[in-house]
Design a protein around this motif. Structure first.
Motif, PDB file in Angstrom:
ATOM      1  N   VAL A  63      -8.251   2.513  10.969  1.00  0.00           N
ATOM      2  CA  VAL A  63      -7.346   1.827  11.896  1.00  0.00           C
ATOM      3  C   VAL A  63      -6.752   0.617  11.178  1.00  0.00           C
ATOM      4  O   VAL A  63      -7.432  -0.371  10.944  1.00  0.00           O
ATOM      5  CB  VAL A  63      -8.083   1.383  13.182  1.00  0.00           C
ATOM      6  N   GLU A  64      -5.480   0.730  10.800  1.00  0.00           N
ATOM      7  CA  GLU A  64      -4.818  -0.340  10.059  1.00  0.00           C
ATOM      8  C   GLU A  64      -4.330  -1.436  11.008  1.00  0.00           C
ATOM      9  O   GLU A  64      -3.798  -1.148  12.091  1.00  0.00           O
ATOM     10  CB  GLU A  64      -3.619   0.212   9.287  1.00  0.00           C
TER      11      GLU A  64
ATOM     12  N   ARG B   8     -12.943  -1.467  -0.231  1.00  0.00           N
ATOM     13  CA  ARG B   8     -14.121  -1.957   0.502  1.00  0.00           C
ATOM     14  C   ARG B   8     -13.739  -2.438   1.897  1.00  0.00           C
ATOM     15  O   ARG B   8     -14.389  -2.104   2.893  1.00  0.00           O
ATOM     16  CB  ARG B   8     -14.787  -3.093  -0.283  1.00  0.00           C
ATOM     17  N   ILE B   9     -12.654  -3.202   1.993  1.00  0.00           N
ATOM     18  CA  ILE B   9     -12.209  -3.731   3.290  1.00  0.00           C
ATOM     19  C   ILE B   9     -11.680  -2.608   4.170  1.00  0.00           C
ATOM     20  O   ILE B   9     -12.013  -2.514   5.350  1.00  0.00           O
ATOM     21  CB  ILE B   9     -11.153  -4.836   3.088  1.00  0.00           C
ATOM     22  N   ARG B  10     -10.861  -1.741   3.585  1.00  0.00           N
ATOM     23  CA  ARG B  10     -10.278  -0.639   4.357  1.00  0.00           C
ATOM     24  C   ARG B  10     -11.375   0.262   4.935  1.00  0.00           C
ATOM     25  O   ARG B  10     -11.249   0.759   6.056  1.00  0.00           O
ATOM     26  CB  ARG B  10      -9.317   0.145   3.479  1.00  0.00           C
ATOM     27  N   ALA B  11     -12.448   0.463   4.220  1.00  0.00           N
ATOM     28  CA  ALA B  11     -13.560   1.286   4.729  1.00  0.00           C
ATOM     29  C   ALA B  11     -14.152   0.680   6.001  1.00  0.00           C
ATOM     30  O   ALA B  11     -14.559   1.412   6.909  1.00  0.00           O
ATOM     31  CB  ALA B  11     -14.629   1.436   3.652  1.00  0.00           C
ATOM     32  N   LYS B  12     -14.190  -0.634   6.078  1.00  0.00           N
ATOM     33  CA  LYS B  12     -14.715  -1.304   7.275  1.00  0.00           C
ATOM     34  C   LYS B  12     -13.789  -1.109   8.481  1.00  0.00           C
ATOM     35  O   LYS B  12     -14.239  -1.172   9.623  1.00  0.00           O
ATOM     36  CB  LYS B  12     -14.914  -2.792   7.014  1.00  0.00           C
TER      37      LYS B  12
ATOM     38  N   THR C 125      -4.983  -8.700  12.263  1.00  0.00           N
ATOM     39  CA  THR C 125      -4.571  -8.701  13.663  1.00  0.00           C
ATOM     40  C   THR C 125      -4.183  -7.275  14.017  1.00  0.00           C
ATOM     41  O   THR C 125      -3.387  -6.664  13.306  1.00  0.00           O
ATOM     42  CB  THR C 125      -3.355  -9.634  13.884  1.00  0.00           C
ATOM     43  N   TRP C 126      -4.725  -6.762  15.091  1.00  0.00           N
ATOM     44  CA  TRP C 126      -4.427  -5.398  15.493  1.00  0.00           C
ATOM     45  C   TRP C 126      -3.415  -5.314  16.629  1.00  0.00           C
ATOM     46  O   TRP C 126      -3.015  -4.241  17.006  1.00  0.00           O
ATOM     47  CB  TRP C 126      -5.722  -4.667  15.897  1.00  0.00           C
TER      48      TRP C 126
END
Length: 100
Positions: free
Chosen positions: A23-24, A15-19, A98-99
């Motif tokens: 882009v990790e 669910r979070i990764r889809a948001k 954090t990106w």
């Protein structure tokens, strides 16, 4: 937000990764969200980060400069969220990425 949206629940990683839309982030911390509304405006929110040894950091620990644990992957943060030792009732766990 329903409790089932909390980081430790099955399905949270996908669910979070889809948001994030592919882009990790470079790192992330686990946050325990508790209460509602900004205290500066009469609210009761008291959000705290996950620190070493699986404990949510208390305010006095942050004053002593104990840093939150940083995770390299969402899976690591998810697994750590399952082991929190001092979670407050009615709280929800999330991740702050954090990106940079």
């Amino acid at each position: 937000m329903p409790e089932s949206h909390s980081l430790e629940h099955p399905g949270a990683v996908s669910r979070i990764r889809a948001k994030w839309r592919g882009v990790e982030p470079t790192s992330m911390i686990v946050i325990e969200y508790c209460g509602d509304g900004d205290p500066a405006f009469g609210g009761t929110a008291d959000d705290r980060a996950l620190g070493p040894d699986g404990y949510i950091l208390r305010h006095e620990q942050r004053v002593l400069k104990i840093e939150p644990v940083e995770f390299a992957t969402l899976e690591e943060a998810h697994e750590a969220s399952k082991l929190v030792k001092n979670r407050r009732p009615q709280s929800m766990l999330g991740v702050a990425p954090t990106w940079r």
